[in-house]
Design an enzyme around this catalytic site. Structure first.
Site, PDB file in Angstrom:
ATOM      1  N   CYS A   8      -1.525  -4.140   8.015  1.00 17.62           N
ATOM      2  CA  CYS A   8      -1.370  -2.883   8.749  1.00 17.62           C
ATOM      3  C   CYS A   8      -0.692  -3.154  10.098  1.00 17.62           C
ATOM      4  CB  CYS A   8      -2.726  -2.218   8.967  1.00 17.62           C
ATOM      5  SG  CYS A   8      -3.736  -2.104   7.476  1.00 17.62           S
ATOM      6  N   CYS A  35       0.813  -1.219   0.000  1.00 22.59           N
ATOM      7  CA  CYS A  35       0.000   0.000   0.000  1.00 22.59           C
ATOM      8  C   CYS A  35       0.847   1.270   0.000  1.00 22.59           C
ATOM      9  CB  CYS A  35      -0.934   0.008   1.207  1.00 22.59           C
ATOM     10  SG  CYS A  35      -0.044   0.049   2.770  1.00 22.59           S
TER      11      CYS A  35
END
Ligand code: FES
Length: 172
Positions: free
Chosen positions: A109, A35
């Site tokens: 994440c 990302c």
């Protein structure tokens, strides 16, 4: 809104241990290839009552999503009082545990936070050189580079600094 989303929103609204730590003993940075988000973690050690070297406190900065901010916030609270070995044994899921189980698309994440922590606890010689060189010459207090500092040398060298903003590929 799910309980997980509420806990993430709460952590993002009131993040703990956010910011550069000027007297850090170690610093680690990680980026997610998937990302493009980045996270930096600073760690300060102390000796506890039984003479063990433990983490006194940890702080973070990130160009990352809300989940990364929330995980880093709760993780930095969990790390206080842990030895390096104990901290290294924590997975991304362990670091995110106070938020609850993350959906599969958000596991990376938490892994971003885990990677930054590992980078701080098992730093490369080059990373520690950056930490030492960033110390001001006029004081004894070392200064750890911020994420923004990471981009400054290129700008000061006269080389154009080009930042490319991409549309998010995943929902927050
Ligand atoms: Fe990249 Fe969460 S860290 S989407």
């Amino acid at each position: 809104m799910s309980d997980l989303q509420k806990r993430i929103q709460d952590a993002v609204s009131h993040p703990k241990n956010l910011g550069e730590m000027v007297d850090a003993d170690s610093v680690g940075t990680a980026g997610s290839e998937g990302c493009g988000d980045m996270l930096r973690m600073w760690v300060k050690f102390k000796e506890d009552a039984s003479g063990r070297r433990v983490i006194d406190r940890a702080t973070f900065q990130t160009f990352g999503c809300e989940t990364a901010i929330a995980v880093a916030s709760v993780a930095t609270e969990l790390l206080s009082g842990k030895t390096v070995q104990e901290a290294l044994e924590m997975s991304g899921n362990d670091l995110a545990a106070p938020l609850g189980a993350l959906p599969p698309m958000k596991i990376h994440c938490a892994q971003l936070v885990e990677s930054a922590l590992r980078s701080a606890l098992e730093p490369s010689p080059a990373a520690q050189t950056v930490l030492a060189e960033s110390a001001p010459q006029t004081t004894s207090a070392p200064r750890s580079p911020t994420l923004r500092d990471s981009f400054t040398p290129a700008a000061e060298s006269g080389r154009p600094l080009r930042m490319v903003f991409k549309s998010p590929t995943k929902a927050e």
